[in-house]
Design a protein around this motif. Sequence first.
Motif, PDB file in Angstrom:
ATOM      1  N   GLY A 138     -23.310  47.082  -6.550  1.00 17.61           N
ATOM      2  CA  GLY A 138     -22.799  48.243  -5.840  1.00 17.61           C
ATOM      3  C   GLY A 138     -21.625  47.934  -4.940  1.00 17.61           C
ATOM      4  N   LEU A 139     -20.938  46.805  -5.206  1.00 15.41           N
ATOM      5  CA  LEU A 139     -19.795  46.397  -4.401  1.00 15.41           C
ATOM      6  C   LEU A 139     -18.504  46.513  -5.214  1.00 15.41           C
ATOM      7  CD1 LEU A 139     -21.327  43.187  -2.766  1.00 15.41           C
ATOM      8  CD2 LEU A 139     -21.258  45.500  -1.826  1.00 15.41           C
ATOM      9  N   GLU A 140     -17.382  46.512  -4.521  1.00 18.51           N
ATOM     10  CA  GLU A 140     -16.073  46.605  -5.156  1.00 18.51           C
ATOM     11  C   GLU A 140     -15.280  45.330  -4.940  1.00 18.51           C
ATOM     12  OE1 GLU A 140     -13.943  50.333  -4.687  1.00 18.51           O
ATOM     13  OE2 GLU A 140     -15.734  51.232  -3.794  1.00 18.51           O
ATOM     14  N   CYS A 141     -14.278  45.132  -5.773  1.00 17.93           N
ATOM     15  CA  CYS A 141     -13.435  43.945  -5.710  1.00 17.93           C
ATOM     16  C   CYS A 141     -12.020  44.298  -5.261  1.00 17.93           C
ATOM     17  CB  CYS A 141     -13.353  43.258  -7.075  1.00 17.93           C
ATOM     18  SG  CYS A 141     -14.911  42.611  -7.697  1.00 17.93           S
ATOM     19  N   GLU A 142     -11.378  43.315  -4.656  1.00 21.56           N
ATOM     20  CA  GLU A 142      -9.968  43.431  -4.295  1.00 21.56           C
ATOM     21  C   GLU A 142      -9.270  42.147  -4.745  1.00 21.56           C
ATOM     22  OE1 GLU A 142      -6.725  45.531  -2.842  1.00 21.56           O
ATOM     23  OE2 GLU A 142      -8.808  46.195  -3.030  1.00 21.56           O
ATOM     24  N   PHE A 143      -8.074  42.293  -5.335  1.00 21.14           N
ATOM     25  CA  PHE A 143      -7.313  41.143  -5.829  1.00 21.14           C
ATOM     26  C   PHE A 143      -5.895  41.216  -5.237  1.00 21.14           C
ATOM     27  CE2 PHE A 143     -10.530  42.239  -8.981  1.00 21.14           C
ATOM     28  CZ  PHE A 143     -11.159  41.020  -9.216  1.00 21.14           C
ATOM     29  N   PRO A 144      -5.710  40.735  -4.020  1.00 27.00           N
ATOM     30  CA  PRO A 144      -4.423  40.943  -3.327  1.00 27.00           C
ATOM     31  C   PRO A 144      -3.228  40.240  -3.957  1.00 27.00           C
ATOM     32  CG  PRO A 144      -5.894  39.545  -2.034  1.00 27.00           C
ATOM     33  CD  PRO A 144      -6.713  40.097  -3.152  1.00 27.00           C
ATOM     34  N   LEU A 145      -3.455  39.222  -4.781  1.00 26.59           N
ATOM     35  CA  LEU A 145      -2.334  38.479  -5.389  1.00 26.59           C
ATOM     36  C   LEU A 145      -2.171  38.782  -6.876  1.00 26.59           C
ATOM     37  CD1 LEU A 145      -2.919  34.932  -3.816  1.00 26.59           C
ATOM     38  CD2 LEU A 145      -1.585  36.835  -2.886  1.00 26.59           C
ATOM     39  N   TRP A 146      -2.986  39.663  -7.406  1.00 25.06           N
ATOM     40  CA  TRP A 146      -3.040  39.853  -8.853  1.00 25.06           C
ATOM     41  C   TRP A 146      -1.680  40.240  -9.431  1.00 25.06           C
ATOM     42  CZ3 TRP A 146      -6.400  38.507 -12.408  1.00 25.06           C
ATOM     43  CH2 TRP A 146      -6.268  39.024 -13.691  1.00 25.06           C
ATOM     44  N   GLY A 147      -1.289  39.539 -10.508  1.00 23.56           N
ATOM     45  CA  GLY A 147      -0.086  39.874 -11.257  1.00 23.56           C
ATOM     46  C   GLY A 147       1.207  39.339 -10.677  1.00 23.56           C
ATOM     47  N   ARG A 148       1.139  38.675  -9.539  1.00 26.89           N
ATOM     48  CA  ARG A 148       2.370  38.129  -8.969  1.00 26.89           C
ATOM     49  C   ARG A 148       2.782  36.882  -9.745  1.00 26.89           C
ATOM     50  NH1 ARG A 148       1.901  37.978  -2.470  1.00 26.89           N
ATOM     51  NH2 ARG A 148       3.911  36.946  -2.817  1.00 26.89           N
ATOM     52  N   PRO A 149       4.053  36.721 -10.094  1.00 18.81           N
ATOM     53  CA  PRO A 149       4.491  35.535 -10.845  1.00 18.81           C
ATOM     54  C   PRO A 149       4.127  34.259 -10.090  1.00 18.81           C
ATOM     55  CG  PRO A 149       6.223  37.191 -10.772  1.00 18.81           C
ATOM     56  CD  PRO A 149       5.157  37.662  -9.830  1.00 18.81           C
ATOM     57  N   THR A 150       3.488  33.337 -10.783  1.00 16.34           N
ATOM     58  CA  THR A 150       2.944  32.185 -10.082  1.00 16.34           C
ATOM     59  C   THR A 150       4.023  31.217  -9.590  1.00 16.34           C
ATOM     60  OG1 THR A 150       2.555  31.125 -12.233  1.00 16.34           O
ATOM     61  CG2 THR A 150       0.711  32.301 -11.223  1.00 16.34           C
ATOM     62  N   GLY A 151       5.163  31.167 -10.266  1.00 21.37           N
ATOM     63  CA  GLY A 151       6.238  30.325  -9.770  1.00 21.37           C
ATOM     64  C   GLY A 151       6.738  30.806  -8.426  1.00 21.37           C
ATOM     65  N   ALA A 152       6.978  32.104  -8.318  1.00 19.05           N
ATOM     66  CA  ALA A 152       7.430  32.686  -7.051  1.00 19.05           C
ATOM     67  C   ALA A 152       6.345  32.574  -5.991  1.00 19.05           C
ATOM     68  CB  ALA A 152       7.820  34.149  -7.262  1.00 19.05           C
ATOM     69  N   LEU A 153       5.091  32.731  -6.386  1.00 16.72           N
ATOM     70  CA  LEU A 153       3.988  32.645  -5.430  1.00 16.72           C
ATOM     71  C   LEU A 153       3.873  31.233  -4.858  1.00 16.72           C
ATOM     72  CD1 LEU A 153       1.782  34.548  -4.334  1.00 16.72           C
ATOM     73  CD2 LEU A 153       0.267  33.640  -6.094  1.00 16.72           C
ATOM     74  N   ALA A 154       4.043  30.227  -5.699  1.00 18.77           N
ATOM     75  CA  ALA A 154       3.999  28.845  -5.230  1.00 18.77           C
ATOM     76  C   ALA A 154       5.117  28.574  -4.231  1.00 18.77           C
ATOM     77  CB  ALA A 154       4.106  27.887  -6.412  1.00 18.77           C
ATOM     78  N   ARG A 155       6.306  29.102  -4.502  1.00 17.55           N
ATOM     79  CA  ARG A 155       7.428  28.923  -3.569  1.00 17.55           C
ATOM     80  C   ARG A 155       7.171  29.663  -2.263  1.00 17.55           C
ATOM     81  NH1 ARG A 155      10.274  24.540  -5.144  1.00 17.55           N
ATOM     82  NH2 ARG A 155      10.491  24.572  -7.421  1.00 17.55           N
ATOM     83  N   THR A 156       6.566  30.829  -2.350  1.00 21.66           N
ATOM     84  CA  THR A 156       6.225  31.590  -1.148  1.00 21.66           C
ATOM     85  C   THR A 156       5.275  30.795  -0.267  1.00 21.66           C
ATOM     86  OG1 THR A 156       6.545  33.733  -2.214  1.00 21.66           O
ATOM     87  CG2 THR A 156       5.110  33.689  -0.283  1.00 21.66           C
ATOM     88  N   ASP A 197       0.678  25.364 -14.862  1.00 17.58           N
ATOM     89  CA  ASP A 197       0.966  26.514 -14.014  1.00 17.58           C
ATOM     90  C   ASP A 197       1.260  26.053 -12.593  1.00 17.58           C
ATOM     91  OD1 ASP A 197       0.786  29.604 -13.737  1.00 17.58           O
ATOM     92  OD2 ASP A 197      -0.414  28.827 -12.081  1.00 17.58           O
ATOM     93  N   PRO A 198       2.298  26.596 -11.946  1.00 19.99           N
ATOM     94  CA  PRO A 198       2.654  26.158 -10.589  1.00 19.99           C
ATOM     95  C   PRO A 198       1.561  26.392  -9.554  1.00 19.99           C
ATOM     96  CG  PRO A 198       4.454  27.394 -11.579  1.00 19.99           C
ATOM     97  CD  PRO A 198       3.283  27.551 -12.494  1.00 19.99           C
ATOM     98  N   CYS A 199       0.659  27.328  -9.838  1.00 23.36           N
ATOM     99  CA  CYS A 199      -0.466  27.571  -8.943  1.00 23.36           C
ATOM    100  C   CYS A 199      -1.769  26.975  -9.467  1.00 23.36           C
ATOM    101  CB  CYS A 199      -0.632  29.074  -8.695  1.00 23.36           C
ATOM    102  SG  CYS A 199       0.632  29.789  -7.623  1.00 23.36           S
ATOM    103  N   GLY A 200      -1.702  26.285 -10.593  1.00 26.39           N
ATOM    104  CA  GLY A 200      -2.909  25.692 -11.160  1.00 26.39           C
ATOM    105  C   GLY A 200      -3.945  26.708 -11.575  1.00 26.39           C
ATOM    106  N   GLU A 201      -3.506  27.889 -11.979  1.00 27.31           N
ATOM    107  CA  GLU A 201      -4.435  28.984 -12.266  1.00 27.31           C
ATOM    108  C   GLU A 201      -5.316  28.704 -13.482  1.00 27.31           C
ATOM    109  OE1 GLU A 201      -5.940  33.097 -11.698  1.00 27.31           O
ATOM    110  OE2 GLU A 201      -5.490  31.251 -10.588  1.00 27.31           O
TER     111      GLU A 201
END
Length: 237
Positions: A123-141, A181-185
Amino acid sequence: MSQPREPVALAFSGGKDSSLSLHALRAEDRFEVAALVTTVTERYDRISMHGVRRSLLREQAASIGLPLTEVTIPPRASNEIYERAMGEAFTRLGDRGIRRVAFGDLFLEDVRDYRLRQLGALGLECEFPLWGRPTGALARTFVDEGFRARIVCLDPAALDASFAGRTFDDAFLADLPEGVDPCGENGEFHTFVFDGPIFGRPVAVSVGEVVERDGFWFCDLLPAAREAVAAGNLSGE
């Protein structure tokens, strides 16, 4: 008058994706992160999969300033045991009025679907705040925002053992082999974050032994001596 923020728990591994997720959630007006949830392997007293000491996890939570829910599982726990332990923890959070759990997943659809099913059944919900962001740019961020982390676990099928213990920085990203993957996903590597904008103070660590265990390489991080903190040598450089 602004609406009250919704309380949310964050599945927190101590690594960069969950740390960036916390940073992103705190930047929004929708949510108030109320708890961190981390799976710890009993007997080893370490964060599951990452192999980081429980004492350092607690240092992280204290510096972040959030309560920590430690979900203990036995070594080599089956998926059934893991799901039961996590389900009990999420149910307790639900009893506290927390109806949503955030995860640091980036692009693996099967993992996202698994989270949705697992929490939906409670009965709980999920949140994915980083979902779909390019991992190369995310690693640099991550680097540009002032976060600092070390590689604590890696898959030798993807990376040489010499990467264990390295700082996650521009040099590390430049040295990654093609296809990693730059984020090791895809599970290529995992990190421990010891400094950055989510912390009230850095978590002082030094680099210990690098060992092979269960088909992975682990770098054991140790609490740094007070002398190292005073000297500004927070990461055992």
